[in-house]
Design an enzyme around this catalytic site. Structure first.
Site, PDB file in Angstrom:
ATOM      1  CG  ASP A 168      -5.241  -3.911   7.778  1.00 42.62           C
ATOM      2  OD1 ASP A 168      -6.002  -3.986   8.571  1.00 42.62           O
ATOM      3  OD2 ASP A 168      -4.313  -4.854   7.609  1.00 42.62           O
TER       4      ASP A 168
ATOM      5  CG  ASP B 239       5.301   8.490   3.589  1.00 39.49           C
ATOM      6  OD1 ASP B 239       4.570   9.027   3.220  1.00 39.49           O
ATOM      7  OD2 ASP B 239       6.618   8.469   2.808  1.00 39.49           O
TER       8      ASP B 239
ATOM      9  CE  LYS C 272       4.803   6.216  -0.082  1.00 39.99           C
ATOM     10  NZ  LYS C 272       5.708   7.091   0.861  1.00 39.99           N
TER      11      LYS C 272
ATOM     12  CE1 TYR D 144      -4.944  -5.380   3.612  1.00 40.19           C
ATOM     13  CE2 TYR D 144      -6.561  -6.996   4.093  1.00 40.19           C
ATOM     14  CZ  TYR D 144      -5.700  -6.275   4.519  1.00 40.19           C
ATOM     15  OH  TYR D 144      -5.214  -6.589   5.729  1.00 40.19           O
TER      16      TYR D 144
END
Ligand code: NAP
Length: 425
Positions: free
Chosen positions: A317, A293, A217, A150
Protein backbone atom coordinates in the site's frame (compact mmCIF):
# COMPACT_ATOMS: atom_id res chain seq x y z
CA UNK A 1 -27.45 -3.54 -27.24
CA UNK A 2 -27.35 -7.18 -26.18
CA UNK A 3 -24.07 -8.39 -24.83
CA UNK A 4 -22.73 -11.72 -23.65
CA UNK A 5 -21.03 -12.84 -20.49
CA UNK A 6 -17.31 -13.46 -20.31
CA UNK A 7 -16.75 -17.12 -19.45
CA UNK A 8 -13.84 -19.34 -18.53
CA UNK A 9 -12.82 -22.31 -20.64
CA UNK A 10 -9.68 -24.43 -20.39
CA UNK A 11 -8.36 -22.18 -17.65
CA UNK A 12 -8.61 -19.08 -19.86
CA UNK A 13 -10.99 -16.14 -20.22
CA UNK A 14 -13.30 -16.49 -23.13
CA UNK A 15 -14.18 -12.95 -24.20
CA UNK A 16 -17.07 -12.41 -26.63
CA UNK A 17 -17.04 -9.46 -29.07
CA UNK A 18 -19.73 -7.70 -27.03
CA UNK A 19 -18.82 -8.51 -23.42
CA UNK A 20 -21.03 -7.22 -20.62
CA UNK A 21 -18.84 -5.47 -18.08
CA UNK A 22 -20.25 -4.26 -14.74
CA UNK A 23 -19.03 -0.95 -13.36
CA UNK A 24 -19.36 0.80 -10.00
CA UNK A 25 -19.32 4.56 -10.29
CA UNK A 26 -17.79 5.13 -6.84
CA UNK A 27 -18.09 7.86 -4.22
CA UNK A 28 -16.60 11.36 -4.09
CA UNK A 29 -14.81 12.05 -7.36
CA UNK A 30 -15.97 8.62 -8.66
CA UNK A 31 -18.84 9.89 -10.85
CA UNK A 32 -16.64 12.59 -12.48
CA UNK A 33 -13.81 10.24 -13.40
CA UNK A 34 -16.11 7.34 -14.39
CA UNK A 35 -18.11 9.56 -16.78
CA UNK A 36 -14.91 10.74 -18.46
CA UNK A 37 -13.33 7.27 -18.56
CA UNK A 38 -16.34 5.52 -20.09
CA UNK A 39 -16.16 7.96 -23.03
CA UNK A 40 -12.44 7.31 -23.52
CA UNK A 41 -12.76 3.50 -23.32
CA UNK A 42 -15.69 3.43 -25.74
CA UNK A 43 -13.94 5.73 -28.21
CA UNK A 44 -10.78 3.60 -28.17
CA UNK A 45 -12.68 0.36 -28.78
CA UNK A 46 -14.63 1.98 -31.62
CA UNK A 47 -11.40 3.33 -33.11
CA UNK A 48 -9.69 -0.08 -32.85
CA UNK A 49 -12.51 -2.34 -34.00
CA UNK A 50 -14.92 -0.09 -35.94
CA UNK A 51 -18.04 -1.52 -34.30
CA UNK A 52 -17.02 -5.20 -34.58
CA UNK A 53 -16.36 -5.21 -30.85
CA UNK A 54 -17.92 -3.10 -28.12
CA UNK A 55 -18.20 -3.21 -24.35
CA UNK A 56 -21.78 -3.38 -23.06
CA UNK A 57 -21.67 -1.56 -19.73
CA UNK A 58 -23.85 -2.64 -16.81
CA UNK A 59 -24.01 -0.34 -13.80
CA UNK A 60 -23.94 -2.03 -10.39
CA UNK A 61 -24.04 -0.32 -7.03
CA UNK A 62 -21.79 0.03 -3.99
CA UNK A 63 -21.05 2.84 -1.55
CA UNK A 64 -23.27 5.87 -1.11
CA UNK A 65 -25.29 5.29 -4.28
CA UNK A 66 -26.10 1.72 -3.16
CA UNK A 67 -27.06 2.90 0.32
CA UNK A 68 -29.44 5.53 -1.08
CA UNK A 69 -31.11 3.07 -3.46
CA UNK A 70 -31.01 -0.24 -1.60
CA UNK A 71 -30.17 0.70 2.02
CA UNK A 72 -26.94 -1.32 1.96
CA UNK A 73 -23.43 -0.06 1.18
CA UNK A 74 -22.40 -3.34 -0.42
CA UNK A 75 -25.43 -5.31 -1.65
CA UNK A 76 -24.93 -9.08 -2.10
CA UNK A 77 -26.18 -8.66 -5.65
CA UNK A 78 -23.20 -6.46 -6.48
CA UNK A 79 -20.71 -9.04 -5.27
CA UNK A 80 -22.61 -11.84 -7.04
CA UNK A 81 -22.70 -9.87 -10.30
CA UNK A 82 -18.94 -9.37 -10.27
CA UNK A 83 -18.50 -13.11 -9.63
CA UNK A 84 -20.84 -13.91 -12.46
CA UNK A 85 -19.41 -11.51 -15.05
CA UNK A 86 -15.76 -12.12 -14.03
CA UNK A 87 -14.36 -8.73 -15.13
CA UNK A 88 -15.53 -5.42 -13.61
CA UNK A 89 -14.27 -1.91 -12.99
CA UNK A 90 -14.91 0.52 -10.14
CA UNK A 91 -14.34 4.03 -8.89
CA UNK A 92 -13.09 4.68 -5.33
CA UNK A 93 -15.35 4.08 -2.32
CA UNK A 94 -15.37 5.95 1.01
CA UNK A 95 -14.04 4.24 4.13
CA UNK A 96 -14.52 5.97 7.49
CA UNK A 97 -11.38 6.15 9.68
CA UNK A 98 -11.52 4.74 13.21
CA UNK A 99 -15.10 3.48 13.20
CA UNK A 100 -18.27 3.11 11.08
CA UNK A 101 -18.36 0.20 8.67
CA UNK A 102 -15.42 -1.89 7.45
CA UNK A 103 -13.78 -0.89 4.19
CA UNK A 104 -15.94 -1.91 1.25
CA UNK A 105 -12.81 -2.32 -0.84
CA UNK A 106 -11.19 -4.67 1.65
CA UNK A 107 -14.45 -6.61 1.97
CA UNK A 108 -14.79 -7.01 -1.80
CA UNK A 109 -11.18 -8.16 -2.14
CA UNK A 110 -11.69 -10.75 0.59
CA UNK A 111 -15.12 -12.02 -0.43
CA UNK A 112 -14.15 -12.35 -4.08
CA UNK A 113 -10.71 -13.78 -3.21
CA UNK A 114 -8.97 -11.08 -5.22
CA UNK A 115 -5.66 -11.87 -3.65
CA UNK A 116 -3.33 -9.89 -5.90
CA UNK A 117 -3.49 -6.12 -6.04
CA UNK A 118 -1.58 -5.41 -9.22
CA UNK A 119 -0.37 -1.86 -9.77
CA UNK A 120 1.87 -0.94 -12.69
CA UNK A 121 3.73 2.34 -12.25
CA UNK A 122 5.56 3.88 -15.18
CA UNK A 123 6.26 7.29 -16.63
CA UNK A 124 4.22 8.93 -19.35
CA UNK A 125 6.33 11.53 -21.15
CA UNK A 126 5.61 15.10 -20.18
CA UNK A 127 4.24 14.29 -16.70
CA UNK A 128 5.56 16.44 -13.85
CA UNK A 129 7.89 14.64 -11.44
CA UNK A 130 9.95 15.47 -8.36
CA UNK A 131 12.85 13.27 -9.55
CA UNK A 132 15.45 13.86 -12.29
CA UNK A 133 14.89 10.70 -14.32
CA UNK A 134 11.32 9.59 -13.80
CA UNK A 135 11.47 7.47 -16.99
CA UNK A 136 13.71 5.04 -15.07
CA UNK A 137 10.73 3.84 -13.06
CA UNK A 138 8.83 1.00 -14.68
CA UNK A 139 7.60 -1.40 -12.02
CA UNK A 140 4.57 -3.60 -11.46
CA UNK A 141 3.66 -3.98 -7.80
CA UNK A 142 2.03 -7.26 -6.73
CA UNK A 143 0.60 -6.51 -3.31
CA UNK A 144 -0.98 -9.31 -1.27
CA UNK A 145 -4.58 -8.31 -0.83
CA UNK A 146 -6.22 -10.54 1.79
CA UNK A 147 -3.87 -10.90 4.78
CA UNK A 148 -1.47 -8.93 7.01
CA UNK A 149 -2.68 -6.29 9.47
CA UNK A 150 -4.95 -5.24 6.63
CA UNK A 151 -7.17 -8.31 7.18
CA UNK A 152 -8.98 -6.10 9.68
CA UNK A 153 -8.67 -8.49 12.63
CA UNK A 154 -8.55 -5.94 15.43
CA UNK A 155 -10.25 -4.93 18.65
CA UNK A 156 -10.80 -1.57 20.24
CA UNK A 157 -8.97 -0.53 23.40
CA UNK A 158 -11.03 -1.53 26.43
CA UNK A 159 -13.30 -3.95 24.51
CA UNK A 160 -14.04 -7.32 26.04
CA UNK A 161 -12.08 -9.06 23.25
CA UNK A 162 -9.03 -6.83 23.68
CA UNK A 163 -9.07 -7.39 27.45
CA UNK A 164 -9.35 -11.17 27.01
CA UNK A 165 -6.51 -11.31 24.52
CA UNK A 166 -4.26 -9.19 26.73
CA UNK A 167 -5.00 -11.55 29.61
CA UNK A 168 -4.33 -14.71 27.56
CA UNK A 169 -1.06 -13.28 26.25
CA UNK A 170 0.01 -12.43 29.77
CA UNK A 171 -1.08 -15.65 31.49
CA UNK A 172 -0.29 -18.18 28.76
CA UNK A 173 2.62 -16.62 26.89
CA UNK A 174 4.19 -14.29 29.42
CA UNK A 175 3.75 -11.36 27.04
CA UNK A 176 2.99 -8.05 28.74
CA UNK A 177 0.82 -5.62 26.85
CA UNK A 178 -0.38 -2.27 28.21
CA UNK A 179 -3.99 -2.50 29.32
CA UNK A 180 -4.95 0.59 27.35
CA UNK A 181 -3.99 -1.01 24.03
CA UNK A 182 -6.05 -1.70 20.95
CA UNK A 183 -5.09 -5.06 19.47
CA UNK A 184 -4.50 -5.97 15.82
CA UNK A 185 -3.45 -9.33 14.40
CA UNK A 186 -1.07 -9.81 11.48
CA UNK A 187 -1.60 -13.15 9.76
CA UNK A 188 0.60 -14.02 6.79
CA UNK A 189 0.18 -17.56 5.47
CA UNK A 190 2.19 -19.87 3.27
CA UNK A 191 -0.85 -20.37 1.04
CA UNK A 192 -1.55 -16.64 0.69
CA UNK A 193 2.08 -15.78 0.05
CA UNK A 194 2.71 -18.52 -2.47
CA UNK A 195 -0.31 -17.78 -4.64
CA UNK A 196 0.68 -14.09 -4.75
CA UNK A 197 4.34 -14.70 -5.57
CA UNK A 198 3.34 -17.36 -8.11
CA UNK A 199 1.22 -14.77 -9.92
CA UNK A 200 4.03 -12.22 -9.86
CA UNK A 201 6.58 -14.66 -11.32
CA UNK A 202 4.10 -15.92 -13.91
CA UNK A 203 3.50 -12.29 -14.93
CA UNK A 204 7.26 -11.68 -15.17
CA UNK A 205 7.64 -14.70 -17.46
CA UNK A 206 4.64 -13.84 -19.67
CA UNK A 207 5.69 -10.21 -20.03
CA UNK A 208 9.41 -10.72 -20.51
CA UNK A 209 10.39 -8.85 -17.35
CA UNK A 210 13.83 -8.97 -15.79
CA UNK A 211 13.44 -9.46 -12.05
CA UNK A 212 11.04 -10.17 -9.20
CA UNK A 213 11.90 -8.58 -5.85
CA UNK A 214 10.34 -9.86 -2.63
CA UNK A 215 9.95 -6.82 -0.37
CA UNK A 216 9.55 -7.58 3.33
CA UNK A 217 10.38 -6.48 6.85
CA UNK A 218 11.54 -9.95 7.84
CA UNK A 219 14.51 -8.80 9.89
CA UNK A 220 12.04 -7.70 12.57
CA UNK A 221 8.83 -9.61 11.87
CA UNK A 222 10.46 -12.98 11.27
CA UNK A 223 7.50 -15.34 11.22
CA UNK A 224 5.22 -13.18 9.09
CA UNK A 225 7.28 -10.98 6.76
CA UNK A 226 10.39 -13.12 7.07
CA UNK A 227 8.32 -16.17 6.20
CA UNK A 228 6.89 -14.24 3.22
CA UNK A 229 10.43 -14.00 1.87
CA UNK A 230 11.23 -17.68 2.52
CA UNK A 231 7.98 -18.92 0.94
CA UNK A 232 8.54 -16.57 -1.99
CA UNK A 233 11.90 -18.15 -2.74
CA UNK A 234 10.37 -21.60 -2.30
CA UNK A 235 7.76 -20.97 -5.00
CA UNK A 236 10.43 -19.55 -7.28
CA UNK A 237 12.72 -22.55 -6.88
CA UNK A 238 10.09 -25.31 -6.66
CA UNK A 239 7.82 -24.15 -9.46
CA UNK A 240 9.88 -21.93 -11.78
CA UNK A 241 13.40 -23.41 -11.60
CA UNK A 242 13.84 -23.39 -15.38
CA UNK A 243 13.02 -19.69 -15.63
CA UNK A 244 14.66 -18.04 -12.64
CA UNK A 245 17.99 -17.47 -10.98
CA UNK A 246 18.25 -16.16 -7.43
CA UNK A 247 20.41 -13.15 -6.72
CA UNK A 248 22.91 -15.20 -4.72
CA UNK A 249 23.19 -17.73 -7.55
CA UNK A 250 23.70 -14.83 -9.94
CA UNK A 251 26.81 -13.85 -8.00
CA UNK A 252 27.97 -17.44 -7.38
CA UNK A 253 27.33 -17.25 -3.68
CA UNK A 254 27.10 -20.47 -1.72
CA UNK A 255 26.58 -20.97 1.99
CA UNK A 256 29.95 -21.38 3.67
CA UNK A 257 31.16 -24.15 5.98
CA UNK A 258 29.53 -22.54 9.02
CA UNK A 259 26.14 -23.13 7.34
CA UNK A 260 25.20 -19.44 7.51
CA UNK A 261 27.68 -17.05 5.87
CA UNK A 262 27.48 -16.65 2.08
CA UNK A 263 30.82 -17.05 0.33
CA UNK A 264 31.71 -16.67 -3.33
CA UNK A 265 32.61 -19.74 -5.32
CA UNK A 266 33.34 -18.58 -8.88
CA UNK A 267 31.43 -20.47 -11.54
CA UNK A 268 29.22 -22.31 -9.03
CA UNK A 269 26.04 -21.42 -10.92
CA UNK A 270 27.49 -20.63 -14.36
CA UNK A 271 25.28 -23.29 -15.91
CA UNK A 272 22.11 -21.51 -14.79
CA UNK A 273 23.39 -18.34 -16.49
CA UNK A 274 23.99 -20.17 -19.76
CA UNK A 275 27.74 -19.78 -19.29
CA UNK A 276 27.52 -16.00 -18.85
CA UNK A 277 29.68 -14.04 -16.37
CA UNK A 278 28.60 -13.71 -12.75
CA UNK A 279 26.08 -10.85 -12.56
CA UNK A 280 24.65 -11.58 -16.03
CA UNK A 281 21.46 -13.64 -15.67
CA UNK A 282 21.33 -14.66 -19.33
CA UNK A 283 17.67 -15.07 -20.19
CA UNK A 284 16.62 -15.87 -16.63
CA UNK A 285 14.47 -13.75 -14.33
CA UNK A 286 16.40 -12.72 -11.22
CA UNK A 287 14.55 -13.35 -7.95
CA UNK A 288 15.86 -11.18 -5.13
CA UNK A 289 14.66 -9.72 -1.86
CA UNK A 290 14.94 -6.38 -0.12
CA UNK A 291 14.02 -5.14 3.33
CA UNK A 292 11.12 -2.71 3.00
CA UNK A 293 12.69 0.40 4.56
CA UNK A 294 15.77 0.13 2.37
CA UNK A 295 13.56 -0.57 -0.64
CA UNK A 296 11.99 2.87 -0.24
CA UNK A 297 15.39 4.44 -0.76
CA UNK A 298 16.47 2.01 -3.48
CA UNK A 299 13.45 2.83 -5.61
CA UNK A 300 14.67 6.44 -5.59
CA UNK A 301 18.42 5.89 -5.85
CA UNK A 302 18.68 2.74 -8.02
CA UNK A 303 15.31 2.96 -9.69
CA UNK A 304 15.95 0.94 -12.83
CA UNK A 305 17.27 -2.07 -10.94
CA UNK A 306 13.70 -2.93 -9.99
CA UNK A 307 10.98 -4.42 -12.11
CA UNK A 308 8.31 -6.67 -10.58
CA UNK A 309 7.83 -6.15 -6.82
CA UNK A 310 5.94 -8.70 -4.68
CA UNK A 311 5.07 -7.75 -1.13
CA UNK A 312 2.66 -8.11 1.78
CA UNK A 313 -0.41 -5.94 2.02
CA UNK A 314 0.72 -2.96 4.11
CA UNK A 315 4.15 -2.51 2.49
CA UNK A 316 2.45 -2.71 -0.89
CA UNK A 317 0.00 0.00 0.00
CA UNK A 318 2.77 2.42 0.97
CA UNK A 319 5.01 1.47 -1.93
CA UNK A 320 2.25 2.03 -4.55
CA UNK A 321 1.67 5.64 -3.53
CA UNK A 322 5.40 6.34 -3.12
CA UNK A 323 6.10 5.02 -6.63
CA UNK A 324 3.13 6.94 -8.06
CA UNK A 325 4.60 10.16 -6.63
CA UNK A 326 7.72 9.69 -8.79
CA UNK A 327 5.77 9.72 -12.04
CA UNK A 328 3.10 12.36 -11.55
CA UNK A 329 1.10 11.39 -8.48
CA UNK A 330 -2.08 9.57 -7.61
CA UNK A 331 -3.99 11.17 -10.47
CA UNK A 332 -2.23 8.79 -12.84
CA UNK A 333 -1.99 5.67 -10.63
CA UNK A 334 -3.86 2.66 -12.06
CA UNK A 335 -4.63 -0.59 -10.30
CA UNK A 336 -6.47 -3.88 -10.23
CA UNK A 337 -7.48 -6.66 -7.87
CA UNK A 338 -7.02 -10.07 -9.42
CA UNK A 339 -7.97 -13.54 -8.22
CA UNK A 340 -7.60 -16.82 -10.07
CA UNK A 341 -9.83 -15.41 -12.82
CA UNK A 342 -11.88 -12.49 -11.55
CA UNK A 343 -10.43 -9.05 -12.23
CA UNK A 344 -11.77 -5.93 -10.50
CA UNK A 345 -10.00 -2.86 -11.82
CA UNK A 346 -9.77 0.41 -9.87
CA UNK A 347 -7.57 3.47 -9.39
CA UNK A 348 -5.02 3.45 -6.55
CA UNK A 349 -6.36 6.66 -5.01
CA UNK A 350 -9.45 7.25 -2.88
CA UNK A 351 -12.53 9.43 -3.20
CA UNK A 352 -10.72 12.81 -2.73
CA UNK A 353 -13.94 14.20 -1.19
CA UNK A 354 -12.91 17.86 -1.36
CA UNK A 355 -13.03 17.68 -5.16
CA UNK A 356 -16.37 15.86 -5.41
CA UNK A 357 -18.58 17.07 -8.27
CA UNK A 358 -16.15 19.79 -9.39
CA UNK A 359 -15.21 18.13 -12.72
CA UNK A 360 -11.66 18.91 -11.69
CA UNK A 361 -9.51 15.86 -10.90
CA UNK A 362 -7.33 13.77 -13.15
CA UNK A 363 -9.21 10.77 -14.57
CA UNK A 364 -5.99 9.11 -15.87
CA UNK A 365 -5.91 6.79 -12.85
CA UNK A 366 -9.24 5.24 -13.81
CA UNK A 367 -8.66 5.50 -17.57
CA UNK A 368 -5.40 3.56 -17.16
CA UNK A 369 -7.07 1.01 -14.87
CA UNK A 370 -9.35 0.50 -17.87
CA UNK A 371 -6.28 0.05 -20.07
CA UNK A 372 -5.20 -2.76 -17.74
CA UNK A 373 -8.68 -4.20 -18.02
CA UNK A 374 -8.59 -4.09 -21.83
CA UNK A 375 -5.25 -5.93 -21.77
CA UNK A 376 -6.74 -8.48 -19.34
CA UNK A 377 -9.43 -9.10 -21.99
CA UNK A 378 -6.71 -9.49 -24.61
CA UNK A 379 -7.85 -6.26 -26.30
CA UNK A 380 -4.40 -4.71 -26.71
CA UNK A 381 -5.27 -2.48 -29.68
CA UNK A 382 -7.61 -0.06 -27.84
CA UNK A 383 -5.27 -0.19 -24.81
CA UNK A 384 -2.36 0.98 -27.01
CA UNK A 385 -4.53 3.68 -28.60
CA UNK A 386 -5.41 5.11 -25.18
CA UNK A 387 -1.84 5.06 -23.85
CA UNK A 388 -0.49 6.83 -26.94
CA UNK A 389 -3.27 9.44 -26.97
CA UNK A 390 -2.99 10.07 -23.24
CA UNK A 391 0.75 10.65 -23.50
CA UNK A 392 0.22 13.07 -26.43
CA UNK A 393 -2.39 14.95 -24.42
CA UNK A 394 -0.01 15.35 -21.48
CA UNK A 395 2.85 16.39 -23.78
CA UNK A 396 0.58 19.04 -25.33
CA UNK A 397 0.04 20.29 -21.76
CA UNK A 398 -3.71 19.78 -21.88
CA UNK A 399 -3.87 18.67 -18.26
CA UNK A 400 -5.99 18.78 -15.11
CA UNK A 401 -5.16 20.83 -11.99
CA UNK A 402 -2.71 18.33 -10.46
CA UNK A 403 -0.33 18.48 -13.43
CA UNK A 404 -1.15 22.10 -14.33
CA UNK A 405 -0.04 23.40 -10.94
CA UNK A 406 3.44 22.00 -11.57
CA UNK A 407 3.63 23.65 -14.97
CA UNK A 408 2.09 26.93 -13.77
CA UNK A 409 -0.56 26.78 -16.51
CA UNK A 410 -4.36 26.93 -16.57
CA UNK A 411 -5.89 23.49 -15.94
CA UNK A 412 -8.63 21.90 -17.99
CA UNK A 413 -11.57 19.99 -16.52
CA UNK A 414 -11.89 16.23 -16.08
CA UNK A 415 -14.42 16.07 -18.92
CA UNK A 416 -12.31 18.28 -21.20
CA UNK A 417 -9.25 16.11 -20.58
CA UNK A 418 -11.21 13.07 -21.77
CA UNK A 419 -12.27 14.96 -24.92
CA UNK A 420 -8.65 15.96 -25.60
CA UNK A 421 -7.54 12.31 -25.35
CA UNK A 422 -10.29 11.22 -27.73
CA UNK A 423 -9.28 13.95 -30.22
CA UNK A 424 -5.74 12.54 -30.26
CA UNK A 425 -6.70 8.91 -30.88
P1 NAP B 1 -7.36 10.18 -1.71
O1 NAP B 1 -8.81 10.18 -1.95
O2 NAP B 1 -6.55 9.21 -2.49
O3 NAP B 1 -6.83 11.67 -2.01
C1 NAP B 1 -5.64 12.18 -1.51
C2 NAP B 1 -5.10 13.24 -2.44
O4 NAP B 1 -4.56 12.66 -3.59
C3 NAP B 1 -6.12 14.23 -2.97
O5 NAP B 1 -6.43 15.23 -2.04
C4 NAP B 1 -5.37 14.75 -4.17
O6 NAP B 1 -4.26 15.56 -3.81
C5 NAP B 1 -4.75 13.48 -4.71
N1 NAP B 1 -5.64 12.79 -5.66
C6 NAP B 1 -6.42 11.69 -5.44
N2 NAP B 1 -7.06 11.37 -6.56
C7 NAP B 1 -6.71 12.25 -7.51
C8 NAP B 1 -7.05 12.43 -8.87
N3 NAP B 1 -7.89 11.60 -9.52
N4 NAP B 1 -6.51 13.48 -9.53
C9 NAP B 1 -5.65 14.30 -8.93
N5 NAP B 1 -5.28 14.18 -7.64
C10 NAP B 1 -5.80 13.17 -6.93
O7 NAP B 1 -7.01 9.92 -0.19
P2 NAP B 1 -7.79 10.28 1.13
O8 NAP B 1 -8.29 11.69 1.03
O9 NAP B 1 -6.87 9.90 2.19
O10 NAP B 1 -9.02 9.29 1.17
C11 NAP B 1 -10.36 9.65 0.91
C12 NAP B 1 -11.27 8.44 1.04
O11 NAP B 1 -10.98 7.46 0.03
C13 NAP B 1 -11.18 7.68 2.36
O12 NAP B 1 -12.48 7.35 2.76
C14 NAP B 1 -10.39 6.42 1.99
O13 NAP B 1 -10.66 5.35 2.83
C15 NAP B 1 -10.91 6.16 0.61
N6 NAP B 1 -10.02 5.33 -0.21
C16 NAP B 1 -10.59 4.46 -1.06
C17 NAP B 1 -9.82 3.68 -1.90
C18 NAP B 1 -10.50 2.74 -2.84
O14 NAP B 1 -11.68 2.87 -3.10
N7 NAP B 1 -9.82 1.75 -3.38
C19 NAP B 1 -8.42 3.81 -1.90
C20 NAP B 1 -7.84 4.74 -1.03
C21 NAP B 1 -8.65 5.51 -0.18
P3 NAP B 1 -4.23 17.15 -3.60
O15 NAP B 1 -4.98 17.42 -2.35
O16 NAP B 1 -2.76 17.43 -3.49
O17 NAP B 1 -4.84 17.80 -4.78
Amino acid sequence: MDGQKITISNGKLNVPDFPIIPFIEGDGIGPDIMRASLKVWDASVEKAYGGKRKIVWKEIFAGKKAFERIGNYLPDETVETIKDYIVAIKGPLTTPVGGGFRSLNVTMRKVLELYACVRPVKYYKGSPSPVKNPEKLDVVIFRENTEDVYAGIEWKMGSDEAKRLIKILDEQFGVKIRKDSGIGIKPISEFGTKRLVRKAIRYAIDNNRKSVTLVHKGNIMKYTEGAFKEWGYEVALDEFRDYIITESELWDQVIGDDGVTPTTKPGAFAELRGGKEAGDPGDRIVVKDRIADQMFQQILTRTDEYDILAMPNLNGDYMSDACAAQVGGLGIAAGSNIGDYIGLFEPTHGTAPKYRGLDKVNPSSLILSGVMMLRYLGWNEPADIIETALEKTIMDKKVTYDFARHFGIKPIKTSEFAEEIIKRM
